[in-house]
Design a protein around this motif. Sequence first.
Motif, PDB file in Angstrom:
ATOM      1  N   GLN A 120       7.289   1.832  -3.872  1.00 56.76           N
ATOM      2  CA  GLN A 120       7.594   2.372  -5.200  1.00 56.76           C
ATOM      3  C   GLN A 120       8.380   1.356  -6.006  1.00 56.76           C
ATOM      4  O   GLN A 120       8.990   0.448  -5.460  1.00 56.76           O
ATOM      5  CB  GLN A 120       8.395   3.666  -5.087  1.00 56.76           C
ATOM      6  CG  GLN A 120       9.740   3.496  -4.425  1.00 56.76           C
ATOM      7  CD  GLN A 120      10.442   4.820  -4.195  1.00 56.76           C
ATOM      8  OE1 GLN A 120       9.869   5.879  -4.382  1.00 56.76           O
ATOM      9  NE2 GLN A 120      11.695   4.768  -3.793  1.00 56.76           N
ATOM     10  N   TRP A 171       0.815  -1.222   0.000  1.00 56.47           N
ATOM     11  CA  TRP A 171       0.000   0.000   0.000  1.00 56.47           C
ATOM     12  C   TRP A 171       0.850   1.275   0.000  1.00 56.47           C
ATOM     13  O   TRP A 171       0.340   2.359  -0.197  1.00 56.47           O
ATOM     14  CB  TRP A 171      -0.945   0.033   1.205  1.00 56.47           C
ATOM     15  CG  TRP A 171      -0.213   0.114   2.529  1.00 56.47           C
ATOM     16  CD1 TRP A 171       0.182   1.249   3.177  1.00 56.47           C
ATOM     17  CD2 TRP A 171       0.214  -0.963   3.339  1.00 56.47           C
ATOM     18  NE1 TRP A 171       0.837   0.938   4.335  1.00 56.47           N
ATOM     19  CE2 TRP A 171       0.869  -0.440   4.465  1.00 56.47           C
ATOM     20  CE3 TRP A 171       0.128  -2.354   3.238  1.00 56.47           C
ATOM     21  CZ2 TRP A 171       1.421  -1.219   5.469  1.00 56.47           C
ATOM     22  CZ3 TRP A 171       0.677  -3.129   4.247  1.00 56.47           C
ATOM     23  CH2 TRP A 171       1.316  -2.549   5.331  1.00 56.47           C
ATOM     24  N   SER A 172       2.150   1.138   0.240  1.00 55.16           N
ATOM     25  CA  SER A 172       3.015   2.309   0.305  1.00 55.16           C
ATOM     26  C   SER A 172       4.434   1.919  -0.090  1.00 55.16           C
ATOM     27  O   SER A 172       5.236   1.521   0.736  1.00 55.16           O
ATOM     28  CB  SER A 172       3.015   2.877   1.730  1.00 55.16           C
ATOM     29  OG  SER A 172       3.920   3.933   1.840  1.00 55.16           O
TER      30      SER A 172
END
Length: 114
Positions: free
Chosen positions: A70, A67-68
């Motif tokens: 890159q 969810w968080s």
Amino acid sequence: MSSGSSGAQDWRAVASLNPNGERLLCVGESSSQVRAAYTGAWGEVIRDEDRPNVRTISLQRWTGQFWSGQWEHQMYLAVPTTRTGKGIGGEATDVEEEEDEEALEGTNGKAKKK
């Protein structure tokens, strides 16, 4: 994307086009899986008129929580030379040199060799 469960699609191959733009070629559970699949996806994803504009193909790994996080570039893959992703003589384009695989292993300690 990784949630700690099996089947996470933590790797991908992305083609960068001139002057700008990207095309997702494929995703997979491992760098080896993506390296084996991206040349096949080349003929399906990249349109004939876009092939001359492909600058690079980036092998990327998801870092962080699903969810968080890159996508982080790991290395460049060879750009296939034909529509089907096959090289001269019908063989798949060799996407990695031994030293590239060793460099990738040094970045995460978990990469598997083909």
